[in-house]
Scaffold this motif. Structure first.
Motif, PDB file in Angstrom:
ATOM      1  N   GLU A   1     -74.005 -83.337  34.623  1.00 50.39           N
ATOM      2  CA  GLU A   1     -73.521 -81.906  34.920  1.00 50.39           C
ATOM      3  C   GLU A   1     -73.812 -81.468  36.182  1.00 50.39           C
TER       4      GLU A   1
ATOM      5  N   GLY B   1     -70.316 -81.146  37.666  1.00 55.20           N
ATOM      6  CA  GLY B   1     -70.118 -80.155  36.691  1.00 55.20           C
ATOM      7  C   GLY B   1     -69.127 -79.336  37.070  1.00 55.20           C
TER       8      GLY B   1
ATOM      9  N   ALA C   1     -75.906 -77.892  30.961  1.00 57.43           N
ATOM     10  CA  ALA C   1     -75.929 -79.239  30.766  1.00 57.43           C
ATOM     11  C   ALA C   1     -75.614 -79.477  29.288  1.00 57.43           C
TER      12      ALA C   1
END
Length: 773
Positions: A550, A554, A684
């Motif tokens: 992430e 991300g 996350a």
């Protein structure tokens, strides 16, 4: 045609400005595209007849401003445009649309031309079309400086490039005419001596004009010199005018003798002399202006001296008048002094009589005071006792006031301390409530993502956006063929891992997002393209690497992929309708094959990379992660210490960044090492295998934070009650302190009043006794 090298036997000398460095021709006469680099010294161009040697010479003439007729090669400039002949049987020819001549001149050394504008080289570009011709002068970086012919003419005169002079450029026709000409006058003109002679005559005329101006100035300053004889020392600088006259005569003398030398040396010396005279003319003019300014200053000084002299004369007359007045006053003062001396003698006599009388009275007063002292000793003892009682009462009141003030100060400090404790407790409560709101917001977001997993990658806005895209599917790019597509081209129904439909979409777009299947570690990249409707990308060990992945890619998880600019603009327009202002759109070719990355381009480490933990069947997703995110050079490690070792100590080749499992980012650029802490707003959790575990952990944290908030509120209430009690005690102490201050003031006033009354009584008794005397 070929450009020969410089002759090795040629003596070395400094390369002056104005030499040709390079020439470039396009569609000029017989040359379609020709570019020649010239050496620093002598260059030879050889070739067969008709190969274009004379065309290069003609191009130089055109570049330096020569007319077409002067070249004896064409009547107009457009005739220089190259003509391409076609099929001879059909008998047609085709003429080019333009012709380009570009000449690069060196511009270094003492004779450089406008160095501040052109720097080390000057580019002359002449473009010829059927209807016009343009001229552009550029600097060493190709930026346009001027397009005026006056600038080119000034440049040619500066470097003394006369293309019509056979001594500078001699074509075959001009060489025949020059050699066959029997007129010595024509040959003399060709050597540029006529121009030098004209230039020297112009300089002589300028010097004569300057001489006349100097003489006129000398005549104009003669009246000033006569008027300012006393200031002759301050205007000696005017003698510089005579020195200038001598220098002018010396220059004339040198000019007369310069013709003695031979013709070859004469040209160089005359050129140097011309430059020197050009520099002297502004110098002479500047000195003349300076002398005029000094003359004006001297006139102003003379005027100021006159004014000062008149003021001094006025002051002198006034001083004389004051002196007469002072003499009169002095005589009157002498008379007054005599009278005062007589009066002083009389007063001295009176004072002596009064002194004897005062001594007699003082003796009588002393006798009376001794008698009064004996009578008032008993009264004084009684007054002292009364005064001591009053002073004891004042001390008691002062001690009580001091104690009350100390108590008030202590209570105030306690109150301030408890108030500060309340402020800190209030900040703790606010912090707990903020964290509790964050936990509740994350729980709500995770539950919403659990219900509809697409909201994890853009929220409700992405749902609304996809609905608008579905309604406008016909506007997006089409043109692919697929037997499984319905009547509406490019239409696909998007579903999650469980098969539940989210929405229907059509068009050549791709949304890169991730959807998690419980305890599977699967990531779904939704790609809306004719070749595939949904792409399953597996994340190996999703719970371990979710935070690191992430943090690494991300931002790409919320991006859209389109195939062309038109779809990008249309998608951006759809996003504005739902206020999705910061939508990331990636334009990529869906037909591009999957990258095959060799091992030597990957980081040489035993730790996995972002690309190695992601497994996808679709080439576009992998290619986007490589091109836009650099996923193949992002290394994932488990902890902080291992990340520092890999990022800064092992010196891994092809390493871009290191991401730890708890969210740290590490990289080095040169000698600078950078470590970024985990992003607190990083989501996350959307990449982990289970939402339920995250929700349970967040609920525990929220419950603990709520308990801490309740405890802090209880402490706050207790502290507020204590503060209230302290405030009441402080108010009571303040009232008692004010009363004590009032009592102390009254006692102090009574003591002072008693002292004043006693002093007044004693003073009154003595005064009455003296009055009796």
């Amino acid at each position: 045609m070929e450009d020969s090298d410089n002759l090795n036997t040629q003596p070395h000398r400094s390369i002056t400005a104005g030499t040709i460095r390079r020439i470039k021709l396009e569609n000029f006469m017989c040359h379609s595209n020709l570019e020649i680099e010239f050496g620093d010294f002598v260059n030879f161009i050889t070739g067969q007849n008709g190969s274009g040697k004379s065309a290069i010479l003609t191009a130089l003439c055109v570049a330096f401003g020569s007319r077409a007729k002067a070249t004896n090669r064409a009547s107009t400039l457009k005739d220089f445009i190259k003509t391409v002949y076609g099929n001879l049987k059909r008998g047609y020819c085709l003429s080019g649309s333009y012709a380009l001549v570009q000449v690069v001149l060196k511009n270094e050394g003492m004779d450089a031309f406008k160095v501040e504008s052109y720097r080390e080289c000057i580019i002359i570009e002449r473009r010829i079309t059927e209807s016009s011709s343009t001229l552009v002068l550029k600097d060493h970086q190709g930026r346009r400086v001027s397009n005026k012919k006056e600038e080119l003419r000034e440049l040619v005169e500066h470097f003394n490039i006369d293309v019509e002079n056979p001594c500078v450029i001699m074509t075959q026709d001009k060489s025949r005419e020059f050699l066959q000409s029997g007129s010595a006058k024509d040959k003399f003109k060709a050597t540029l001596l006529q121009q030098v002679d004209d230039l020297l005559k112009a300089i002589e005329q300028a010097l004569e004009t300057a001489d006349e101006l100097v003489q006129e100035l000398e005549r104009s300053i003669e009246p000033v010199v006569r008027e300012l004889n006393e200031l002759q020392a301050k205007i000696k600088n005017t003698e510089r005018v005579e020195e200038l006259s001598d220098r002018v005569k010396l220059m004339k003398y040198k000019l007369a003798w310069s013709w003695v030398y031979d013709v070859d040396k004469e040209l160089l010396k005359q050129r140097a002399l011309v430059e020197k005279r050009k520099l002297l003319i502004p110098t002479c003019q500047a000195e003349i202006d300076q002398r005029l300014e000094k003359i004006e200053d001297l006139k102003k000084s003379y005027t100021d001296m006159k004014i000062r002299h008149e003021r001094l004369a006025q002051k002198t007359s006034e001083v004389n008048r004051l002196q007469d007045e002072l003499k009169d006053n002095l005589s009157m003062a002498a008379k007054s002094r005599m009278e005062l001396m007589h009066e002083y003698d009389q007063k001295i006599s009176d004072v002596q009589k009064m002194t004897k009388r005062v001594e007699s009275l003082e003796q009588q007063v002393q006798n009376i005071q001794e008698q009064n002292m004996r009578n008032t000793q008993a009264e004084e003892s009684r007054v002292q006792e009364k005064l001591k009682e009053l002073q004891d009462e004042v001390k008691s009141a002062n001690a009580l006031l001091t104690r009350l003030k100390e108590d008030e100060t202590a209570l105030s400090e306690s109150l301030d301390a408890r108030t500060e404790d309340i402020r800190k407790i209030r900040e703790q409560v606010d912090e707990h409530e903020r964290k509790l709101r964050d936990f509740n917001s994350q729980i709500y977001e995770l539950r919403q993502n659990q219900t509809n997993k697409v909201t994890a990658f853009g929220g409700e806005k992405v749902i609304q956006l996809l609905r608008i895209i579905e309604s406008r599917c016909s506007h997006f790019g089409q043109g692919w063929a697929n037997d499984n597509i319905s009547a509406r081209l490019g239409s696909h129904r998007l579903t999650d891992i469980s098969g539940n439909p989210f929405f229907t979409f059509s068009g050549s777009l791709a949304l890169v997002a991730s959807v998690l299947q419980n305890q599977s570690g699967l990531m779904c990249y939704w790609c809306f393209e004719a070749s595939y409707a949904i792409n399953i990308t597996k994340l190996t060990q999703g719970d371990l690497w979710a935070c690191a992945v992430e943090n690494a890619i991300g931002k790409l998880l919320n991006a859209f992929i389109v195939t062309n600019i038109k779809d990008s603009h249309l998608l951006r327009k759809c996003a504005r309708q739902v206020h999705y202002d910061h939508l990331q759109i990636i334009i990529y070719d869906f037909s591009h094959p999957r990258y095959n990355l060799p091992d030597y381009q990957l980081p040489q480490t035993r730790h996995p990379t972002t690309l190695s933990v992601l497994h996808s069947d679709k080439a576009t997703v992998v290619n986007v992660l490589v091109d836009k995110g650099g996923a193949e050079r992002q290394v994932l490690v488990k902890d902080y210490d291992m990340g520092k070792t890999v990022a800064f100590e092992e010196r891994v080749s092809n390493l871009k960044e290191v991401f730890t499992s708890d969210g740290y980012k590490m990289f080095s650029r040169g000698s600078v090492q950078t470590i970024l802490p985990p992003n607190k707003r990083n989501r996350a959790g959307r990449l982990c295998s289970s939402y339920d575990d995250q929700i349970k952990d967040l609920e525990k944290d929220a419950l603990y934070m709520n308990e801490q908030s309740q405890k802090a509120r209880q402490l706050k209430r207790v502290a507020e009650e204590e503060v209230h009690d302290l405030q009441e005690k402080l108010q009571d102490i303040k009232r008692r302190r004010i009363s004590a201050e009032r009592n102390f003031s009254q006692k102090t006033f009574a003591v002072d009043n008693f002292k004043r009354a006693h002093a007044a009584e004693a003073s009154g008794h003595n005064m009455s006794t003296v009055d009796e005397l």
